[in-house]
Write a protein that holds these residues in place. Structure first.
Motif, PDB file in Angstrom:
ATOM      1  N   VAL A 189       0.865  -1.139  -0.030  1.00 44.70           N
ATOM      2  CA  VAL A 189      -0.009   0.162   0.180  1.00 44.70           C
ATOM      3  C   VAL A 189       1.075   0.970  -0.034  1.00 44.70           C
ATOM      4  CG1 VAL A 189      -1.896   1.392   1.214  1.00 44.70           C
ATOM      5  CG2 VAL A 189      -1.933  -1.195   1.241  1.00 44.70           C
ATOM      6  N   LEU A 190       0.632   2.146  -0.973  1.00 40.53           N
ATOM      7  CA  LEU A 190       1.543   3.357  -1.087  1.00 40.53           C
ATOM      8  C   LEU A 190       2.917   2.879  -1.197  1.00 40.53           C
ATOM      9  CD1 LEU A 190      -0.324   5.634   1.477  1.00 40.53           C
ATOM     10  CD2 LEU A 190      -0.669   5.388  -0.834  1.00 40.53           C
ATOM     11  N   GLY A 191       3.276   1.759  -1.804  1.00 43.14           N
ATOM     12  CA  GLY A 191       4.700   1.662  -1.792  1.00 43.14           C
ATOM     13  C   GLY A 191       5.310   0.743  -0.688  1.00 43.14           C
ATOM     14  N   LEU A 192       4.694   0.234   0.116  1.00 43.43           N
ATOM     15  CA  LEU A 192       5.146   0.033   1.215  1.00 43.43           C
ATOM     16  C   LEU A 192       4.140  -1.463   1.600  1.00 43.43           C
ATOM     17  CD1 LEU A 192       5.715   3.068   3.754  1.00 43.43           C
ATOM     18  CD2 LEU A 192       7.379   1.783   2.545  1.00 43.43           C
ATOM     19  N   PRO A 193       5.172  -2.358   2.313  1.00 47.21           N
ATOM     20  CA  PRO A 193       4.280  -3.687   2.654  1.00 47.21           C
ATOM     21  C   PRO A 193       3.056  -3.285   3.632  1.00 47.21           C
ATOM     22  CG  PRO A 193       6.642  -3.917   2.957  1.00 47.21           C
ATOM     23  CD  PRO A 193       6.408  -2.492   2.684  1.00 47.21           C
ATOM     24  N   PHE A 194       1.937  -4.039   3.396  1.00 44.25           N
ATOM     25  CA  PHE A 194       0.687  -3.753   4.049  1.00 44.25           C
ATOM     26  C   PHE A 194       0.944  -4.189   5.532  1.00 44.25           C
ATOM     27  CE2 PHE A 194      -3.394  -5.638   5.634  1.00 44.25           C
ATOM     28  CZ  PHE A 194      -4.127  -4.308   5.607  1.00 44.25           C
ATOM     29  N   SER A 195       1.709  -5.048   5.847  1.00 42.69           N
ATOM     30  CA  SER A 195       1.931  -5.405   7.255  1.00 42.69           C
ATOM     31  C   SER A 195       2.534  -4.400   8.083  1.00 42.69           C
ATOM     32  CB  SER A 195       3.235  -6.474   7.440  1.00 42.69           C
ATOM     33  OG  SER A 195       4.238  -6.130   6.762  1.00 42.69           O
ATOM     34  N   LEU A 196       3.402  -3.298   7.607  1.00 42.31           N
ATOM     35  CA  LEU A 196       3.770  -2.084   8.333  1.00 42.31           C
ATOM     36  C   LEU A 196       2.503  -1.130   8.501  1.00 42.31           C
ATOM     37  CD1 LEU A 196       7.047  -1.187   6.262  1.00 42.31           C
ATOM     38  CD2 LEU A 196       6.741  -2.814   8.270  1.00 42.31           C
ATOM     39  N   PHE A 197       1.541  -1.121   7.958  1.00 39.88           N
ATOM     40  CA  PHE A 197       0.194  -0.370   8.201  1.00 39.88           C
ATOM     41  C   PHE A 197      -0.613  -1.192   9.107  1.00 39.88           C
ATOM     42  CE2 PHE A 197       1.514   1.041   3.913  1.00 39.88           C
ATOM     43  CZ  PHE A 197       1.335   2.312   4.059  1.00 39.88           C
ATOM     44  N   VAL A 198      -0.682  -2.474   9.440  1.00 37.98           N
ATOM     45  CA  VAL A 198      -1.309  -3.097  10.261  1.00 37.98           C
ATOM     46  C   VAL A 198      -0.475  -2.932  11.590  1.00 37.98           C
ATOM     47  CG1 VAL A 198      -1.871  -5.356  11.461  1.00 37.98           C
ATOM     48  CG2 VAL A 198      -1.939  -4.851   8.724  1.00 37.98           C
ATOM     49  N   VAL A 199       0.898  -2.875  11.621  1.00 39.06           N
ATOM     50  CA  VAL A 199       1.547  -2.400  13.152  1.00 39.06           C
ATOM     51  C   VAL A 199       1.333  -1.115  13.245  1.00 39.06           C
ATOM     52  CG1 VAL A 199       3.735  -2.481  14.186  1.00 39.06           C
ATOM     53  CG2 VAL A 199       3.136  -4.534  12.425  1.00 39.06           C
ATOM     54  N   ALA A 200       1.450  -0.112  12.487  1.00 37.46           N
ATOM     55  CA  ALA A 200       1.241   1.148  13.026  1.00 37.46           C
ATOM     56  C   ALA A 200      -0.231   1.564  13.216  1.00 37.46           C
ATOM     57  CB  ALA A 200       1.419   2.211  11.575  1.00 37.46           C
ATOM     58  N   ALA A 201      -1.011   0.696  12.749  1.00 37.04           N
ATOM     59  CA  ALA A 201      -2.485   0.969  13.212  1.00 37.04           C
ATOM     60  C   ALA A 201      -2.706   0.591  14.754  1.00 37.04           C
ATOM     61  CB  ALA A 201      -3.476   0.142  12.142  1.00 37.04           C
ATOM     62  N   VAL A 202      -1.947  -0.709  15.074  1.00 35.29           N
ATOM     63  CA  VAL A 202      -2.224  -1.218  16.304  1.00 35.29           C
ATOM     64  C   VAL A 202      -1.339  -0.312  17.358  1.00 35.29           C
ATOM     65  CG1 VAL A 202      -1.706  -3.120  17.877  1.00 35.29           C
ATOM     66  CG2 VAL A 202      -2.585  -3.533  15.548  1.00 35.29           C
ATOM     67  N   PHE A 203      -0.325   0.050  17.064  1.00 38.32           N
ATOM     68  CA  PHE A 203       0.406   0.865  17.716  1.00 38.32           C
ATOM     69  C   PHE A 203      -0.215   2.185  18.141  1.00 38.32           C
ATOM     70  CE2 PHE A 203       3.520   4.638  18.102  1.00 38.32           C
ATOM     71  CZ  PHE A 203       3.992   4.145  19.145  1.00 38.32           C
ATOM     72  N   ALA A 204      -0.845   2.769  16.988  1.00 42.10           N
ATOM     73  CA  ALA A 204      -1.582   4.247  17.102  1.00 42.10           C
ATOM     74  C   ALA A 204      -2.718   4.046  18.337  1.00 42.10           C
ATOM     75  CB  ALA A 204      -2.144   4.699  15.888  1.00 42.10           C
ATOM     76  N   LEU A 205      -3.571   3.075  17.963  1.00 44.45           N
ATOM     77  CA  LEU A 205      -4.686   2.616  18.739  1.00 44.45           C
ATOM     78  C   LEU A 205      -4.260   2.404  19.989  1.00 44.45           C
ATOM     79  CD1 LEU A 205      -7.051   0.497  16.363  1.00 44.45           C
ATOM     80  CD2 LEU A 205      -7.263   2.895  17.079  1.00 44.45           C
ATOM     81  N   LEU A 206      -3.341   1.876  20.412  1.00 44.77           N
ATOM     82  CA  LEU A 206      -2.664   1.246  21.888  1.00 44.77           C
ATOM     83  C   LEU A 206      -2.243   2.638  22.439  1.00 44.77           C
ATOM     84  CD1 LEU A 206      -2.692  -0.774  23.812  1.00 44.77           C
ATOM     85  CD2 LEU A 206      -0.292  -1.565  22.941  1.00 44.77           C
ATOM     86  N   GLN A 207      -1.558   3.497  21.779  1.00 49.14           N
ATOM     87  CA  GLN A 207      -0.993   4.515  22.305  1.00 49.14           C
ATOM     88  C   GLN A 207      -1.804   5.490  22.608  1.00 49.14           C
ATOM     89  OE1 GLN A 207       2.119   4.628  23.061  1.00 49.14           O
ATOM     90  NE2 GLN A 207       3.331   6.634  22.601  1.00 49.14           N
ATOM     91  N   LEU A 208      -2.861   5.712  21.629  1.00 46.50           N
ATOM     92  CA  LEU A 208      -4.108   6.572  22.087  1.00 46.50           C
ATOM     93  C   LEU A 208      -4.881   6.261  23.324  1.00 46.50           C
ATOM     94  CD1 LEU A 208      -5.441   9.001  20.641  1.00 46.50           C
ATOM     95  CD2 LEU A 208      -7.171   7.276  19.754  1.00 46.50           C
ATOM     96  N   ALA A 209      -5.006   4.888  23.596  1.00 50.01           N
ATOM     97  CA  ALA A 209      -5.632   4.298  24.582  1.00 50.01           C
ATOM     98  C   ALA A 209      -5.176   4.689  25.966  1.00 50.01           C
ATOM     99  CB  ALA A 209      -5.719   3.170  24.490  1.00 50.01           C
ATOM    100  N   LEU A 210      -3.561   4.691  25.819  1.00 50.77           N
ATOM    101  CA  LEU A 210      -2.784   4.754  27.120  1.00 50.77           C
ATOM    102  C   LEU A 210      -2.310   6.119  27.300  1.00 50.77           C
ATOM    103  CD1 LEU A 210      -0.223   1.590  26.321  1.00 50.77           C
ATOM    104  CD2 LEU A 210      -2.089   1.865  28.251  1.00 50.77           C
TER     105      LEU A 210
END
Length: 358
Positions: A189-210
């Protein structure tokens, strides 16, 4: 004279600010993990001039740096879940088995549903995440409800988990031929592996919650002193149970990435020894294994360090089995550095050497 005095005062103030900034920088918990990662990558770049090169080809970004980040994605997901559990004075050594269960459940679901449209993909994802959540709920109940020690409670599923996965797969490696599912682990996606976006989404949601809710404060309070947190009205049992459920879901997400990347689910080998890497990544990232202090960004850096180290070992031609020995040495070193007694003795030794030089 007044101008000279003013100049000296201004210079002294600037030096003082620089000193405070330098001390603050050296004390930052992410400094040493980041420096370790940079040194690893720089060392590879020195021995292999093309190691750090990036290429744009067919609308995708390619290179060793992208490969390291992509291959570290499953470990990064598991490390995020492990960080939350360790911050609450817990431990989950069943994450590798949970990954195998989730990957097998996803592969079995796709194999038993007609491969038309995206319905099998959503069913597989939902089934895998549900399996991971149930595994986390089981671990959490054993810790919170039954009062077992975390390492003993999760050891049960660590031992039985692969048997459960093999029962689902019939003792076979399940092979997948379904393009939408393969996209999870191999797509861009956008030239980068989709797995990186999955990690970024989980990190952002967890960081937001904490960071944006009281959850982060509660987690630190429970990690520092569970009894005091309970007396203060913190729902420690519910939060601990939720942390284990989240850890199971994170392992299930990692299972989706691993199985979709190789288009198969191997119940016997998928996620093998992943729990060691996850704990090591959390420790390398600066989180205390005794609970209380944790860093999500540090755990991501720890996962990247482990993958970069693995890549380095393979690149210089060292036998793969040495990789386990190097990780064991890292665990030993990290545990020593986190020991209050060891740190106290090290500070005393440095202070003694400084006094002798003076």
């Amino acid at each position: 004279m007044a101008e000279t005095t003013g100049t000296m005062a201004a210079s002294s103030a600037i030096s003082s600010r620089w000193g405070r900034g330098l001390r603050r920088c050296l004390a930052h918990p992410l400094l040493w993990p980041l420096l370790t990662l940079i040194l690893l990558l720089a060392g590879n770049g020195l021995f292999n001039p093309g190691f750090l090169a990036l290429q744009w080809r067919d609308g995708h970004l390619y290179g060793n740096l992208i490969d390291i980040a992509h291959r570290a994605a499953p470990l990064a997901l598991v490390s995020l879940g492990m960080t939350l559990v360790i911050a609450l004075r817990g431990l989950d050594i069943s994450v590798g088995a949970v990954l195998a269960i989730a990957a097998t459940v996803a592969a079995w679901t796709i194999g038993h549903v007609s491969n038309d449209g995206l319905l099998p993909l959503w069913l597989a994802i939902a089934a895998a995440l549900a399996a991971g959540a149930l595994c986390g709920l089981w671990n959490g109940w054993l810790v919170v409800g039954a009062g077992m020690q975390p390492i003993v409670a999760t050891l049960i599923l660590m031992v039985a988990g692969r048997g459960i996965a093999q029962s689902i797969s019939g003792g076979q490696i399940l092979t997948l031929y379904y393009a939408p599912y393969s996209f999870l682990g191999n797509g861009f996606v956008l030239g980068l592996p989709f797995s990186l976006f999955v990690v970024a989404a989980v990190f952002a949601l967890l960081q937001l919650a904490l960071r944006k809710t009281a959850l982060g404060l509660f987690v630190r309070a429970i990690g520092h002193n569970p009894q005091a947190a309970h007396v203060a009205g913190v729902r420690a049992r519910a939060i601990t149970l939720g942390a284990y459920v989240f850890c199971g879901i994170a392992a299930a997400l990692a299972g989706l990435l691993v199985s979709s990347n190789v288009n198969s689910a191997d119940a016997n080998n998928a996620g093998l020894l992943l729990e060691l890497d996850a704990i090591l990544a959390v420790a390398l990232g600066g989180s205390l294994l005794g609970g209380g202090r944790f860093s999500l960004a540090g755990s991501l850096l720890g996962a990247l360090i482990i993958q970069a180290l693995t890549t380095t070992i393979y690149a210089i031609g060292v036998p793969p089995q040495v990789n386990l020995a190097v990780k064991a040495v890292l665990v030993f070193a990290v545990m020593l550095l986190q020991s209050p007694l060891c740190r106290g003795q090290l500070r005393a030794l440095l202070r003694l050497r400084a006094e002798r030089r003076a």
